[in-house]
Motif scaffolding. Structure first.
Motif, PDB file in Angstrom:
ATOM      1  N   HIS C  73      42.909  40.746  45.485  1.00  0.00           N
ATOM      2  CA  HIS C  73      43.333  40.507  44.085  1.00  0.00           C
ATOM      3  C   HIS C  73      42.276  39.779  43.319  1.00  0.00           C
ATOM      4  CE1 HIS C  73      46.337  39.731  40.961  1.00  0.00           C
ATOM      5  NE2 HIS C  73      45.903  38.617  40.871  1.00  0.00           N
ATOM      6  N   THR C  74      41.729  38.894  44.053  1.00  0.00           N
ATOM      7  CA  THR C  74      40.513  38.042  43.380  1.00  0.00           C
ATOM      8  C   THR C  74      39.329  39.079  43.172  1.00  0.00           C
ATOM      9  OG1 THR C  74      41.233  36.093  44.652  1.00  0.00           O
ATOM     10  CG2 THR C  74      39.067  36.175  43.822  1.00  0.00           C
ATOM     11  N   TRP C  76      39.485  42.140  42.757  1.00  0.00           N
ATOM     12  CA  TRP C  76      39.817  42.935  41.553  1.00  0.00           C
ATOM     13  C   TRP C  76      39.327  42.443  40.515  1.00  0.00           C
ATOM     14  CZ3 TRP C  76      45.205  43.054  39.063  1.00  0.00           C
ATOM     15  CH2 TRP C  76      45.308  43.980  38.189  1.00  0.00           C
ATOM     16  N   GLU C  77      39.598  41.068  40.388  1.00  0.00           N
ATOM     17  CA  GLU C  77      39.218  40.206  39.167  1.00  0.00           C
ATOM     18  C   GLU C  77      38.029  40.230  38.835  1.00  0.00           C
ATOM     19  OE1 GLU C  77      43.151  37.293  38.925  1.00  0.00           O
ATOM     20  OE2 GLU C  77      41.462  36.563  39.768  1.00  0.00           O
ATOM     21  N   HIS C  78      37.043  40.289  40.173  1.00  0.00           N
ATOM     22  CA  HIS C  78      35.598  40.430  40.049  1.00  0.00           C
ATOM     23  C   HIS C  78      35.106  41.802  39.612  1.00  0.00           C
ATOM     24  CE1 HIS C  78      35.631  36.209  41.790  1.00  0.00           C
ATOM     25  NE2 HIS C  78      36.001  35.946  40.711  1.00  0.00           N
TER      26      HIS C  78
END
Lengths: 297, 285, 253
Positions: C73-74, C76-78
């Protein structure tokens, strides 16, 4: 001062109860329940951390983490508490004072085992209660949020969305999941008691118990190889058979992962699994008794 | 009562052999031992370390099974659980459960002897008074001194009102005052008709309280009998006089020299160091 | 070893002999129950490797999967798509029976990663960007297909795979087949079979089959006479030149 003492009974639940509650008290006064704080921190922490995720994933992580931690904690508690309880009594000679009373050895052993099972039950119930509370709180928050976001949506769609939320929150299939966690811990309490009747130190008991835990999770591979296929190599077959015969199949008690993933378990199958677990607990305790009955103290 | 005819402890031809793991050698802990303890006696089982005292005691209590021979307690075989209704046991250096208070300890031992309710509470109160631990009833055993532990140990041994007490080094590591209290308790038990078997190598104490002793050496009973008979020097007599004048002593000396007897020693008796210690620390009763 | 230890060992072995067939049967029943009768079609070697891996993490398995999922998820945010794919691969290997993970992985790849690749400002050549986009479609389809292998009993992944074929790869024939298989799972909602038929209608050469299926739906009762069903019946009647006498008397759309 001379009064006739009560007539001796060959098997007395009252004596077992006295020994069991004493064992529970011992563990409680050793402050083993402090681990519950750790459990609480874990679920509160994970809940707070997961706020930004979609609610499916929030529920998923909360369930995985809570049930995973419950599984680990109850198993550890079962092994560590049982591994110390018998050697400590022998070392401190407390065992002599108890067995020098009219207490049959089977009652002593049964009392100690029940004390640990009690502790595990209490821990499981307390952790389940915390888990249920966390789940209910999360559900409440998600429902409120959904209502807010879908305030202007048609009633039918809102109802469907809320149903979706409820389906992902508490489901009754979690109950057999929690029971299977307890069952696995009970098997280990009994098994560790068996190990400690002939082990020379607590460390030995704990290490062997851990090894059995890991082998137990792959036992089914050995068993299926042994029963399922013809092997020309006798040595290999004997080895596989020994693994299958000596170790329990712990994978059968790993219902939690499937349950959290949304795969419901049938009642009949669950009952059979519980039956097998009880058989394990009983047989290990019985063998522990056989060894303990002839042990020279 | 027919019971008075049945020995409190009867050991017949007892032999215990321990195999040494992974070796073909064996250790003979007790060798063809026979002895009887009559009801109401205080019996001292003496012997150096490793002489087989502890093994004998464990066999009497059914903690270890004999290789050969039998032991009975008031006629019941030691291998039967019921035989232990009549025994109270205090092991050497017992710890008990540190997490229990004095009162809880007695509750626990009472419960496993089948006592409950008002009777259990009454018995606990009585025993705490007997061993002088009423003031420490709510303190955990973890904070007890050595002497207090030994006294709570005696109390738990007595909880089901047994007719026999087996005590293993009851005063080991206890200070003289505490030791004296325990000795007094044992004498008190004797007046109540409780048979006591005492294992010890503190000979002076054994001498003070035992009626009969047995000496074990390398698993064998080498001497056994009534204490006075065993230790009195039969051809000597001791006179202890108070306020005897020098003149009187001279006359006695003259009488002795005029007879077949011979005066071997003449001295002032001394207090034992123990008695002196107790006088100085003000604990003499 | 003392005699009693030998006796104890014999009891354990005796019990082992009694319980082994019981365990064997229970393992079969567990599999049957969780897969609703569907057969697990995994290569044995792969299964053993996977199981040993799972055993090492027993009890902590799902938690580890969660942690990796959060990492994904992290990532993806990056906007680190390669890392997202790698992590989701690990997550699904750890928890192959969790549909949510497969579904999320397939969706990320086919919908998000592909779009990001298509509009990647660092890559000036459009042909390459289109190629990368299609690659991500296939990665997504692969996740969904592997998820189906592990969970043949759950409709969600058939739906996801069907949508990738339909919306991303434009392969209506394959989409129809996948939706159709999904419609046959135990808990499949009603609309699964309609999804299959809509796709069938757009699969060249299978329009007649689709028409028959639409008629079946239409005639099964009022609840299936949805506007889209009626619309497609109308289109297909025209396209297939169904004689007027055989045509359904459709309500005006």
């Amino acid at each position: 001062m001379i009064t006739t003492p009560p007539k001796h009974r060959a098997f007395s639940p009252w004596r077992i109860h006295a020994i069991a509650s004493n064992a529970l008290l011992e563990l409680a006064r050793l402050k083993v329940f402090y681990f519950l704080l750790l459990f609480a921190l874990l679920i509160i922490g994970s809940s707070a951390f997961m706020m930004e995720f979609p609610f499916h994933e929030q529920f998923q992580v909360l369930k995985d983490l809570s049930l995973g931690a419950m599984s680990i904690f109850t198993w550890l508690l079962a092994v560590l508490a049982t591994a110390m309880i018998l050697p400590k009594d022998i070392e401190d000679r407390t065992l002599y004072t108890i067995l020098a009373k009219p207490v049959p050895r089977v009652e002593y052993l049964l009392g100690k085992l029940l004390g640990v099972l009690w502790l595990l039950l209490l821990s499981t119930v307390l952790m389940s209660a915390m888990f249920a509370l966390a789940l209910a709180t999360k559900e409440h928050l998600v429902v409120a949020q959904t209502m807010r976001e879908m305030a202007h949506a048609p009633q039918e769609q809102l109802q469907a969305a809320l149903r979706d939320v409820h389906e992902h929150a508490f489901t009754s299939s979690l109950v057999p999941g929690v029971l299977s966690i307890y069952l696995k811990a009970a098997i280990f309490a009994s098994l560790t008691l068996l190990l400690s009747t002939f082990a020379t130190s607590s460390i030995f008991t704990i290490i062997v118990s851990f090894v059995i835990y890991f082998i137990g999770h792959v036992q089914h591979i050995a068993r299926e190889e042994w029963l399922g296929s013809a092997h020309p190599m006798a040595m290999k077959k004997v080895f596989l058979a020994l693994v299958a015969l000596l170790f329990p199949d712990l994978q059968l008690f790993n219902l939690v992962d499937d349950i959290v993933a949304g795969n419901a378990i049938q009642m009949a199958l669950f009952v059979k699994t519980v039956g097998l677990g009880c058989a394990y607990t009983f047989v290990y305790a019985f063998v522990a008794y056989v060894i303990f009955a002839y042990k020279e103290l | 009562m027919a019971d008075s005819l049945v020995p409190a402890i009867s050991i017949r031809n007892l032999t215990k052999v321990y195999p040494i793991p992974f070796k073909r050698e064996r250790v003979v802990a007790v060798r063809n031992l026979s002895l009887h303890v009559e009801p109401g006696q205080v019996y001292g089982l003496l012997g150096p370390n490793g002489s087989g005292k502890s093994t004998t005691m464990k066999i009497i209590l059914g903690l270890v099974s004999p290789t050969e021979g039998t032991t009975t307690i008031f006629g019941r075989d030691s291998s039967e659980v019921e035989s232990r209704e009549q025994v109270g046991f205090l092991p050497e250096n017992p710890y008990f459960y540190k997490f229990l208070t004095g009162e809880e300890t007695l509750f626990f031992y009472g419960k496993i002897c089948g006592l409950r309710g008002a009777k259990l509470r009454e018995r606990t109160r009585e025993l705490l008074a007997l061993v002088g631990l009423e003031g420490a009833r709510d303190r955990r055993l973890g904070g007890y001194s050595k002497g207090m532990l030994q006294r709570i140990g005696l109390a738990q041994a007595l909880v089901q009102e047994p007719r026999l007490l087996v005590l293993d080094e009851p005063t080991a590591g206890v200070d003289p005052a505490g030791s004296r209290e325990i000795r007094d308790l044992i004498l008190n038990f004797k007046t109540r008709g409780i048979t006591v078997m005492l294992c010890s190598h503190l000979l002076e104490q054994v001498q003070e309280i035992c009626d009969r002793i047995g000496i074990l050496h390398q698993g064998k009973l080498v001497r056994e009998g009534r204490l006075e008979e065993l230790i009195s020097i039969e051809n000597q007599t001791e006179l202890i006089l108070e306020n005897a004048s020098p003149d009187l002593l001279r006359q006695i000396g003259a009488l002795v020299s005029g007879s077949d007897a011979k005066l071997i020693a003449q001295h002032q008796p001394q207090r034992t160091l123990e008695r002196f210690f107790l006088e100085v620390t003000g604990k003499e009763k | 070893m003392k005699k009693v230890h030998l006796i104890a060992l014999l009891i354990v072995l005796g019990f082992g002999a009694a319980k082994a067939p019981v365990e064997q049967r229970l393992t079969g029943e567990h599999r049957a129950a969780f897969f609703h009768g569907a057969k697990l079609s995994l290569d044995l070697r792969q299964q053993i490797g996977q199981m040993a891996f799972l055993a090492a993490l027993s009890g902590f398995r799902s938690v580890v999967a969660d942690l990796l999922f959060i990492q994904a998820h992290t990532a993806w945010e990056h906007v680190e798509w390669g890392r997202v794919a790698l992590l989701l691969n690990q997550v699904t290997a750890l928890e192959p029976r969790n549909v949510l993970y497969w579904d999320t992985a397939a969706w990320h790849m086919a919908w998000n990663a592909s779009v990001a690749a298509r509009y990647d400002k660092k890559e000036p050549r459009e042909a390459l960007r289109i190629k990368r986009e299609r690659e991500y479609f296939h990665v997504g389809a692969d996740f969904a297909a592997r998820g189906i292998q592990n969970n043949p009993d759950r409709y969600n992944l058939y739906e996801r795979l069907g949508m990738i074929y339909r919306d991303k790869l434009g392969d209506h024939c394959k989409a129809a087949d996948v939706f159709e298989r999904g419609a046959h799972t135990v808990k499949a909602p009603d609309y699964e079979k309609r999804l299959a038929v809509y796709e069938l209608a757009q699969c060249p050469g299978r329009e007649r089959e689709a028409y028959a299926r639409f008629r079946e739906l239409y005639e099964s009762g009022e609840h299936e006479r949805l506007p889209s069903v009626i619309k497609w019946l109308g289109i297909l009647q025209e396209k297939l030149n169904i004689p007027a006498s055989e045509r359904l008397n459709l309500p005006p759309n």
